[in-house]
Design a protein around this motif. Sequence first.
Motif, PDB file in Angstrom:
ATOM      1  N   ILE A 457       0.855  -1.187   0.000  1.00 53.89           N
ATOM      2  CA  ILE A 457       0.000   0.000   0.000  1.00 53.89           C
ATOM      3  C   ILE A 457       0.891   1.237   0.000  1.00 53.89           C
ATOM      4  CG2 ILE A 457      -1.687   1.312   1.334  1.00 53.89           C
ATOM      5  CD1 ILE A 457      -2.974  -1.235   2.158  1.00 53.89           C
ATOM      6  N   LEU A 458       0.761   2.043  -1.053  1.00 58.41           N
ATOM      7  CA  LEU A 458       1.586   3.238  -1.202  1.00 58.41           C
ATOM      8  C   LEU A 458       1.064   4.374  -0.336  1.00 58.41           C
ATOM      9  CD1 LEU A 458       1.994   3.097  -5.086  1.00 58.41           C
ATOM     10  CD2 LEU A 458       3.508   2.149  -3.332  1.00 58.41           C
ATOM     11  N   TYR A 459      -0.244   4.559  -0.299  1.00 56.17           N
ATOM     12  CA  TYR A 459      -0.850   5.609   0.501  1.00 56.17           C
ATOM     13  C   TYR A 459      -2.357   5.381   0.534  1.00 56.17           C
ATOM     14  CZ  TYR A 459      -1.329   7.419  -4.264  1.00 56.17           C
ATOM     15  OH  TYR A 459      -1.585   7.530  -5.602  1.00 56.17           O
ATOM     16  N   GLU A 467     -14.533  17.241  -4.247  1.00 52.73           N
ATOM     17  CA  GLU A 467     -13.803  18.460  -4.570  1.00 52.73           C
ATOM     18  C   GLU A 467     -12.315  18.333  -4.282  1.00 52.73           C
ATOM     19  OE1 GLU A 467     -15.631  21.493  -2.290  1.00 52.73           O
ATOM     20  OE2 GLU A 467     -17.538  21.452  -3.412  1.00 52.73           O
ATOM     21  N   LYS A 468     -11.988  17.808  -3.119  1.00 53.49           N
ATOM     22  CA  LYS A 468     -10.590  17.715  -2.713  1.00 53.49           C
ATOM     23  C   LYS A 468     -10.237  16.259  -2.436  1.00 53.49           C
ATOM     24  CE  LYS A 468     -10.413  22.294  -0.555  1.00 53.49           C
ATOM     25  NZ  LYS A 468     -10.120  23.029   0.697  1.00 53.49           N
ATOM     26  N   VAL A 469      -8.995  15.892  -2.753  1.00 48.61           N
ATOM     27  CA  VAL A 469      -8.469  14.547  -2.489  1.00 48.61           C
ATOM     28  C   VAL A 469      -7.133  14.708  -1.787  1.00 48.61           C
ATOM     29  CG1 VAL A 469      -7.684  12.371  -3.469  1.00 48.61           C
ATOM     30  CG2 VAL A 469      -9.640  13.552  -4.485  1.00 48.61           C
ATOM     31  N   TYR A 470      -6.963  14.019  -0.667  1.00 47.03           N
ATOM     32  CA  TYR A 470      -5.732  14.077   0.120  1.00 47.03           C
ATOM     33  C   TYR A 470      -5.064  12.704   0.084  1.00 47.03           C
ATOM     34  CZ  TYR A 470      -8.172  18.169   2.014  1.00 47.03           C
ATOM     35  OH  TYR A 470      -8.850  19.342   2.154  1.00 47.03           O
ATOM     36  N   ASN A 471      -3.733  12.681  -0.108  1.00 49.58           N
ATOM     37  CA  ASN A 471      -2.939  11.457  -0.050  1.00 49.58           C
ATOM     38  C   ASN A 471      -2.314  11.356   1.332  1.00 49.58           C
ATOM     39  OD1 ASN A 471      -3.541  10.890  -2.719  1.00 49.58           O
ATOM     40  ND2 ASN A 471      -1.694  11.871  -3.507  1.00 49.58           N
ATOM     41  N   ILE A 472      -2.642  10.303   2.054  1.00 51.43           N
ATOM     42  CA  ILE A 472      -2.220  10.122   3.436  1.00 51.43           C
ATOM     43  C   ILE A 472      -1.162   9.026   3.497  1.00 51.43           C
ATOM     44  CG2 ILE A 472      -2.989   9.832   5.806  1.00 51.43           C
ATOM     45  CD1 ILE A 472      -4.312  12.136   4.253  1.00 51.43           C
ATOM     46  N   SER A 473      -0.061   9.297   4.188  1.00 53.51           N
ATOM     47  CA  SER A 473       1.021   8.325   4.323  1.00 53.51           C
ATOM     48  C   SER A 473       0.558   7.093   5.095  1.00 53.51           C
ATOM     49  CB  SER A 473       2.223   8.966   5.017  1.00 53.51           C
ATOM     50  OG  SER A 473       3.207   8.008   5.309  1.00 53.51           O
ATOM     51  N   VAL A 474       1.172   5.957   4.804  1.00 50.77           N
ATOM     52  CA  VAL A 474       0.826   4.702   5.486  1.00 50.77           C
ATOM     53  C   VAL A 474       1.695   4.458   6.702  1.00 50.77           C
ATOM     54  CG1 VAL A 474      -0.008   3.635   3.385  1.00 50.77           C
ATOM     55  CG2 VAL A 474       2.392   3.374   4.009  1.00 50.77           C
ATOM     56  N   THR A 475       2.628   5.345   6.999  1.00 53.89           N
ATOM     57  CA  THR A 475       3.537   5.158   8.128  1.00 53.89           C
ATOM     58  C   THR A 475       2.938   5.797   9.376  1.00 53.89           C
ATOM     59  OG1 THR A 475       5.402   5.248   6.604  1.00 53.89           O
ATOM     60  CG2 THR A 475       5.886   5.513   8.946  1.00 53.89           C
ATOM     61  N   PRO A 476       2.861   5.079  10.489  1.00 50.49           N
ATOM     62  CA  PRO A 476       3.157   3.654  10.658  1.00 50.49           C
ATOM     63  C   PRO A 476       2.049   2.775  10.080  1.00 50.49           C
ATOM     64  CG  PRO A 476       2.316   4.532  12.708  1.00 50.49           C
ATOM     65  CD  PRO A 476       2.423   5.707  11.755  1.00 50.49           C
ATOM     66  N   GLY A 479      -2.082  -0.148  13.801  1.00 53.88           N
ATOM     67  CA  GLY A 479      -2.894   0.670  14.680  1.00 53.88           C
ATOM     68  C   GLY A 479      -3.855   1.556  13.904  1.00 53.88           C
ATOM     69  N   ARG A 480      -4.862   2.053  14.601  1.00 45.26           N
ATOM     70  CA  ARG A 480      -5.874   2.894  13.973  1.00 45.26           C
ATOM     71  C   ARG A 480      -5.247   4.220  13.573  1.00 45.26           C
ATOM     72  NH1 ARG A 480     -11.110   1.887  13.599  1.00 45.26           N
ATOM     73  NH2 ARG A 480     -12.564   3.611  13.170  1.00 45.26           N
ATOM     74  N   LYS A 481      -5.630   4.736  12.401  1.00 46.31           N
ATOM     75  CA  LYS A 481      -5.041   5.942  11.855  1.00 46.31           C
ATOM     76  C   LYS A 481      -6.076   7.057  11.863  1.00 46.31           C
ATOM     77  CE  LYS A 481      -2.277   5.645   8.359  1.00 46.31           C
ATOM     78  NZ  LYS A 481      -1.020   5.915   9.094  1.00 46.31           N
ATOM     79  N   THR A 482      -5.610   8.317  11.951  1.00 48.93           N
ATOM     80  CA  THR A 482      -6.494   9.477  11.987  1.00 48.93           C
ATOM     81  C   THR A 482      -5.991  10.548  11.039  1.00 48.93           C
ATOM     82  OG1 THR A 482      -5.264  10.475  13.826  1.00 48.93           O
ATOM     83  CG2 THR A 482      -7.143   9.053  14.390  1.00 48.93           C
ATOM     84  N   TYR A 483      -6.930  11.419  10.637  1.00 42.84           N
ATOM     85  CA  TYR A 483      -6.597  12.577   9.807  1.00 42.84           C
ATOM     86  C   TYR A 483      -7.619  13.669  10.117  1.00 42.84           C
ATOM     87  CZ  TYR A 483      -5.401  15.467   5.793  1.00 42.84           C
ATOM     88  OH  TYR A 483      -4.997  16.503   4.990  1.00 42.84           O
ATOM     89  N   LYS A 484      -7.146  14.935  10.236  1.00 40.92           N
ATOM     90  CA  LYS A 484      -8.009  16.034  10.635  1.00 40.92           C
ATOM     91  C   LYS A 484      -8.294  16.939   9.444  1.00 40.92           C
ATOM     92  CE  LYS A 484      -7.588  17.677  14.732  1.00 40.92           C
ATOM     93  NZ  LYS A 484      -7.107  18.360  15.954  1.00 40.92           N
ATOM     94  N   TRP A 497     -14.922  10.048   1.588  1.00 45.66           N
ATOM     95  CA  TRP A 497     -14.611   8.656   1.248  1.00 45.66           C
ATOM     96  C   TRP A 497     -13.123   8.400   1.429  1.00 45.66           C
ATOM     97  CZ3 TRP A 497     -10.946   8.575  -2.462  1.00 45.66           C
ATOM     98  CH2 TRP A 497     -10.893   9.626  -3.380  1.00 45.66           C
ATOM     99  N   ILE A 498     -12.770   7.123   1.543  1.00 50.20           N
ATOM    100  CA  ILE A 498     -11.378   6.700   1.689  1.00 50.20           C
ATOM    101  C   ILE A 498     -11.146   5.435   0.887  1.00 50.20           C
ATOM    102  CG2 ILE A 498     -11.788   5.294   3.760  1.00 50.20           C
ATOM    103  CD1 ILE A 498      -9.054   6.214   4.791  1.00 50.20           C
ATOM    104  N   ARG A 499      -9.932   5.263   0.385  1.00 55.16           N
ATOM    105  CA  ARG A 499      -9.536   4.047  -0.325  1.00 55.16           C
ATOM    106  C   ARG A 499      -8.023   3.869  -0.219  1.00 55.16           C
ATOM    107  NH1 ARG A 499     -10.644   5.990  -6.603  1.00 55.16           N
ATOM    108  NH2 ARG A 499      -9.035   7.611  -6.712  1.00 55.16           N
ATOM    109  N   ALA A 500      -7.570   2.604  -0.307  1.00 53.99           N
ATOM    110  CA  ALA A 500      -6.143   2.271  -0.275  1.00 53.99           C
ATOM    111  C   ALA A 500      -5.640   2.113  -1.700  1.00 53.99           C
ATOM    112  CB  ALA A 500      -5.907   0.992   0.519  1.00 53.99           C
ATOM    113  N   VAL A 501      -4.362   2.478  -1.918  1.00 57.55           N
ATOM    114  CA  VAL A 501      -3.784   2.472  -3.258  1.00 57.55           C
ATOM    115  C   VAL A 501      -2.506   1.651  -3.253  1.00 57.55           C
ATOM    116  CG1 VAL A 501      -2.911   3.882  -5.150  1.00 57.55           C
ATOM    117  CG2 VAL A 501      -4.752   4.758  -3.708  1.00 57.55           C
ATOM    118  N   THR A 502      -2.396   0.690  -4.196  1.00 60.17           N
ATOM    119  CA  THR A 502      -1.166  -0.061  -4.449  1.00 60.17           C
ATOM    120  C   THR A 502      -0.700   0.226  -5.869  1.00 60.17           C
ATOM    121  OG1 THR A 502      -2.314  -2.029  -5.276  1.00 60.17           O
ATOM    122  CG2 THR A 502      -1.952  -1.897  -2.892  1.00 60.17           C
TER     123      THR A 502
END
Length: 698
Positions: A457-459, A467-476, A479-484, A497-502
């Motif tokens: 998984i790249l991000y 309207e907007k799309v954010y690329n979120i790092s997979v590190t670490p 554990g549960r991940k958050t974004y504000k 919405w959210i999705r994983a990318v390989t």
Amino acid sequence: MMASPTTWWLLSVFLVTFPYCCCSSPGLPAPPYNLECVKPCDQTHCSVIKCIWDPKPDPDSPIIYTLYWKPETGEEEDVTIRNSSDGFIRRENFQSHGELRVWVQAQNQKGSVKSQEIVIHTQDIIKPPPPTIRLGHQDPLEIHWSTICGELQLSVGLCEVRCRTEEDQNWILYERELSSSYAVIEPRPSVVYEFQVRCQCDPSLISDWSPSYRIRSAESAPVGEVDAWWDCGLLLSNFDCFLNWKNLSISQARGYILGYEVTVLYNNGTVQLINVFTDNSSSLFVYDEMKWRLTSSMKDVSSVNVSAYNALGATKASPLHMPTPAKQANDPKMYLKMNEKNLTVSWNLPFKFSDSVKQYVVQYKEYLPGNRSDWIKVDKNQTTAFFEGAFKKYTSYQVSLFAVSNLNEISQLATARGYSAQGVPSTVPSFEASHIAGTEVTLSWEPVPSSDQRGVILYYQIGVNREKVYNISVTPDHGRKTYKLRDLSPGQEYEVWIRAVTAAGPSEKVTTTFKINNHEDYGMPSSFLIPTVVIPVLFIIIALISCILCVFQGAKKVCPLVSHCLYEKVPDPSNSQIFRQMKHQINEPLTWICGTLYEPYPTISILEVVEIQSKVFDLDRMKKENGCHQMDCQGDQREDPVKENSDSTDSRYGRKEYSKMVDSDEEKNDCWSSSEEEQSTSGYEKHFMPSPLEVMVE
């Protein structure tokens, strides 16, 4: 320069053969070539002559071949063969000792062509059958064979022997003057050797190779060390390890391995001995794909020793310590090249890192616990390892690099993950707006499990209202991940919405919705915000105004409450005997406002000083007359001058009256007051009026 006879012979052959090979007429069949005739023999006699030629027949182009031969003194004879590349001359058609001229003709609808003629002697083309290997010995390793040259009334000629082992499938040819036996010099112990022999009679052609004959060499004590390693799960910190080891190679075993001896050393000093017998099954171990595995966990184990034994001896015990994470400042980098058939691992190391290293170990295993794994031990100067095997598609493999020191200590240097082929990952398991505060929202989600990632998984991608799309790092990656999300609009409903990318692409989207309320302010309701913020602000403003008024207009006159806080040892005037007569003039419930009391000419008391001319004021004499010393008067001064009010309490103020208040410092100076003064004056006047001593001193 003149050509040699050999050169002229080769040239003549080429000139004769070339027209048949390359210059045939279009439509005619290819002329036969490489014609060869032999006289094969069985165990008793040689009855026919067999001739073979090229090319091989083509099923799509049927050709009629005719084999011709002509004895020296006879007529030409032939035999027709349809679409074949060999033919036979029967025994009645040739003499046992004589010459024959032989050729082949190919014919189709367009015409016919013939091969070059060859001349053969029927006695010289005898081909005996392969010899028979009759006997073999293990020590020394030796074989014996026999031929039928004697039955054919021929002498035995030379023989050739070739052999190979199970580990090495390349034949080794021995061209010696052999007749009936061959012995291997210094064979490897307990190795299966495969032999083949061919011979010729004198005179005759050489026979074909005999069928293979296999024999195992004699056993010997095993050598080397058992290749053992740990399987500690995906996280080394778990330390829930299992012991694995591989079978000894044939060259190391040198015989049949009867079992393995495992010595386990625990951290508390306990020693356990485990015997693994290769012929017996047990719940203590499992055997699969040439590897052994103890089923019991090696938790709390410091090290183990493993050795293999056969009927003649045992290997040296191979020590194996528990691995620990490395403490290197610069960890080495690992690079993986992986497909479904092989895995190549390379790494780079810091300068002079290998001085204390004995060897490196590269281990790979499927990310799911309990699945396939393997390892390779390489020299300390090597930085590449290669694995062969069937690697599953869309399956994560963890590759780890370990260093084994000269003291047999094991350190894990680096880890990496790889896939033989990547696919689209599964959807995110859970996604929600976990906290809404004002115009900010905290999004939280559970990462895609390793078993469902199907690739690296790249991000993660988060989209807001298309309207907007954010690329979120997979590190670490655990554990549960958050974004504000910030700067959102109040009163608006959002769809996120959210999705994983390989590398193979994104997963399906997982969507959630939320709304920002108009009265939300950092998550605190307005009913709670107003009293929480406004009341402290008003209190601070009133306190500041009070302090300013008290400073500039006199704190004691303007603000009695402030005087309590700012000045020590100042009594409450309301407890004074004089002020008790003025209670109707004072609006006491409003005194906390610190307003100015209107009293144009306030008079608390009038002090009249009378000078006595007849006597000189003597401090020591007054002390003697009164019989009161500072230290002795403390008990008398503790008595309240107004005894009838000593136990009374002002009901409006909820506190003791001033007559019960005692100031220790002032009591010490009350020794000069007379009983008359105590009866006519209250405590308040005594506190503020000067004593006779103070007046006389002034």
